[in-house]
Design a protein around this motif. Structure first.
Motif, PDB file in Angstrom:
ATOM      1  N   GLU A  57     -37.695  11.275  15.153  1.00  7.76           N
ATOM      2  CA  GLU A  57     -37.566  11.666  13.958  1.00  7.76           C
ATOM      3  C   GLU A  57     -37.985  13.323  13.657  1.00  7.76           C
ATOM      4  O   GLU A  57     -37.317  14.045  13.150  1.00  7.76           O
ATOM      5  N   TYR A  80     -27.892  12.234   9.186  1.00  8.29           N
ATOM      6  CA  TYR A  80     -29.596  12.014   9.372  1.00  8.29           C
ATOM      7  C   TYR A  80     -29.658  10.666  10.024  1.00  8.29           C
ATOM      8  O   TYR A  80     -28.821  10.165  10.034  1.00  8.29           O
ATOM      9  N   TRP A  82     -31.594   8.622   9.072  1.00  7.77           N
ATOM     10  CA  TRP A  82     -32.132   7.666   8.080  1.00  7.77           C
ATOM     11  C   TRP A  82     -31.101   7.685   6.988  1.00  7.77           C
ATOM     12  O   TRP A  82     -30.123   8.589   6.682  1.00  7.77           O
ATOM     13  N   LYS A  83     -31.132   6.629   6.030  1.00  7.03           N
ATOM     14  CA  LYS A  83     -30.470   6.860   4.649  1.00  7.03           C
ATOM     15  C   LYS A  83     -30.940   7.353   3.608  1.00  7.03           C
ATOM     16  O   LYS A  83     -32.143   7.551   3.593  1.00  7.03           O
ATOM     17  N   PHE A  84     -29.977   8.036   2.803  1.00  3.69           N
ATOM     18  CA  PHE A  84     -30.553   8.588   1.559  1.00  3.69           C
ATOM     19  C   PHE A  84     -30.412   7.811   0.400  1.00  3.69           C
ATOM     20  O   PHE A  84     -29.296   7.472   0.404  1.00  3.69           O
ATOM     21  N   TYR A  85     -31.271   7.607  -0.504  1.00  3.55           N
ATOM     22  CA  TYR A  85     -30.932   7.049  -1.815  1.00  3.55           C
ATOM     23  C   TYR A  85     -31.299   8.021  -2.897  1.00  3.55           C
ATOM     24  O   TYR A  85     -31.916   8.682  -3.063  1.00  3.55           O
ATOM     25  N   ASP A 149     -34.044  10.474  -1.864  1.00  4.82           N
ATOM     26  CA  ASP A 149     -35.314  10.246  -0.908  1.00  4.82           C
ATOM     27  C   ASP A 149     -34.852   9.246   0.118  1.00  4.82           C
ATOM     28  O   ASP A 149     -33.779   8.564  -0.124  1.00  4.82           O
ATOM     29  N   THR A 150     -35.573   9.289   1.133  1.00  5.09           N
ATOM     30  CA  THR A 150     -35.349   8.155   2.326  1.00  5.09           C
ATOM     31  C   THR A 150     -35.574   6.863   2.057  1.00  5.09           C
ATOM     32  O   THR A 150     -35.379   5.916   2.701  1.00  5.09           O
TER      33      THR A 150
END
Length: 389
Positions: A57, A80, A82-85, A149-150
């Motif tokens: 990361e 990215y 990771w996923k973003f919320y 946020d992740t």
């Protein structure tokens, strides 16, 4: 983790970082060798810092930051790991250097903090990982991250007014809004026709031809083309659409490309729009905003520079690149690297990348316009149209 294991992982990061450098070196259209030397020196400086990278990361962020330092909108490590919320239906806008929260078109208030952090600081950190030169573009690309946020934990947003502060809690969720290309049209007046084009895609090719036929069949006197929010797509479709507005083939833009990988010499080429039947000889207005980008800007610039359309709205984002894409395996991630392959120049010699296209008539939306559900850009276009037809 043993010292040997750490060393092997670190060597993996170094190999991946060298691969990124070499792909950019071999494909990116540097203006000259001096520009490449600056890039190479920046690579060497970053390479020395790789010993401190311990996780996949961290390396991803490190590499993304390095590629962003080129300042080219289409040269980047996409996405990215990771996923973003983020809260659904909410957005953040800036007016007079203040951050405001809106839900749909309703103003909630000025943002004081998000999860205890100042919105300006969140934006600043986000911009560091975004590729581009234009301040306007970087801000617009970074704003969605103010609420994101992740983790899917709720966003704690502090709203401030002249009298008090209040806390609102917004549930975050994974939001995936893929682009859905479409066209829509209607008559604004008896002889004024409006077409909205959301994205230049092969899927709307037949729709565009139908709209062209509507213009012919209804004796339209003026056309308003709304490409606000259109982030680009397939420039061939934009070129086909534009071809109906020229009686003869027209020079639309210049572009420079690398001659080969072994040196940094660029060759300049011309691009002509092919005139297409049926030819439509009526005044055209194009509505623009800050989200107009990439292939969409090629269309706007070509129409403007050929004096074939009046541009009304905001300055465009400023990005062209025709990127080549590559994949680099690094740890548990596959890095997706995009590298620009050309430099586009307008007929007046100006670049689009990092500069955008200034409208002929500048009109921008304010918060008060959004709240009152006013489309001041379209209103101004209609006002100008009535002077003509």
């Amino acid at each position: 983790m043993s010292h040997g294991t750490y060393k092997n992982i670190n060597n993996l990061y170094k190999d991946s970082f060298k691969a990124i450098f070499n792909l950019i070196k071999d494909n990116y259209p540097f203006k000259n060798r001096k520009d490449f030397i600056l890039f190479k020196n920046n690579f060497k400086k970053h390479f020395l810092k790789l010993n401190s990278i311990k996780t996949d990361e961290d390396f991803y962020i490190f590499a993304k930051f390095f590629v962003a330092s080129l300042g080219d909108t289409h040269t980047k490590i996409a996405g990215y790991p990771w996923k973003f919320y983020k809260p659904d239906k909410y957005r953040v806008i800036i007016e007079n250097k203040k951050f405001f929260l809106l839900k749909a078109n309703k103003l909630i208030g000025e943002i004081f903090s998000v999860d205890g952090k100042k919105p300006a600081m969140i934006l600043k950190k986000s911009i560091e990982l975004i590729s581009g030169k234009s301040k306007q573009y970087l801000i617009d690309q970074g704003l969605p991250f103010v609420l994101a946020d992740t983790m899917d934990k709720p966003a704690v947003v502090e709203i401030v007014s002249a009298k008090s502060k209040k806390i609102i809690i917004l549930n975050r969720q994974l939001i995936n809004n893929p682009i859905k290309p479409f066209t829509e049209s209607n008559f604004l007046e008896k002889d004024i026709f409006y077409i909205k084009i959301s994205f230049w895609s092969q899927s709307i090719k037949d729709d565009i031809e139908r709209e062209i036929n509507k213009i012919l069949q209804n004796n339209i006197k003026l056309l308003i083309v709304d490409v606000r929010g259109n982030s680009g797509g397939d420039s061939r479709i934009a070129d086909l659409f534009a071809g109906h507005f020229f009686k003869e083939n027209a020079l639309f833009r210049y572009y420079k490309v690398r001659k080969n990988k072994s040196n940094f010499l660029l060759s300049q080429k011309q691009f002509f729009i092919k005139a297409l039947a049926p030819y439509i000889n009526i005044p055209i207005m194009i509505l623009t905003d800050r989200a107009c980008f990439s292939s969409n800007e090629l269309f706007i610039a070509g129409m403007k520079d050929n004096k074939r359309a009046l541009i009304i709205g905001e300055k465009t984002a400023g990005g062209t690149g025709n990127p080549k894409t590559f994949e680099i395996v690094s740890g548990k991630y596959v890095l997706k690297l995009a590298v620009s392959s050309w430099i586009v120049k307008r007929l007046n010699g100006k670049l689009i990348e990092g500069a955008g296209i200034e409208p002929d008539i500048a009109v921008g939306l304010k918060i008060s316009d959004i709240e009152n559900n006013r489309d001041v850009v379209l209103e101004r276009a209609l006002l100008e149209a009535k002077k003509i037809v």
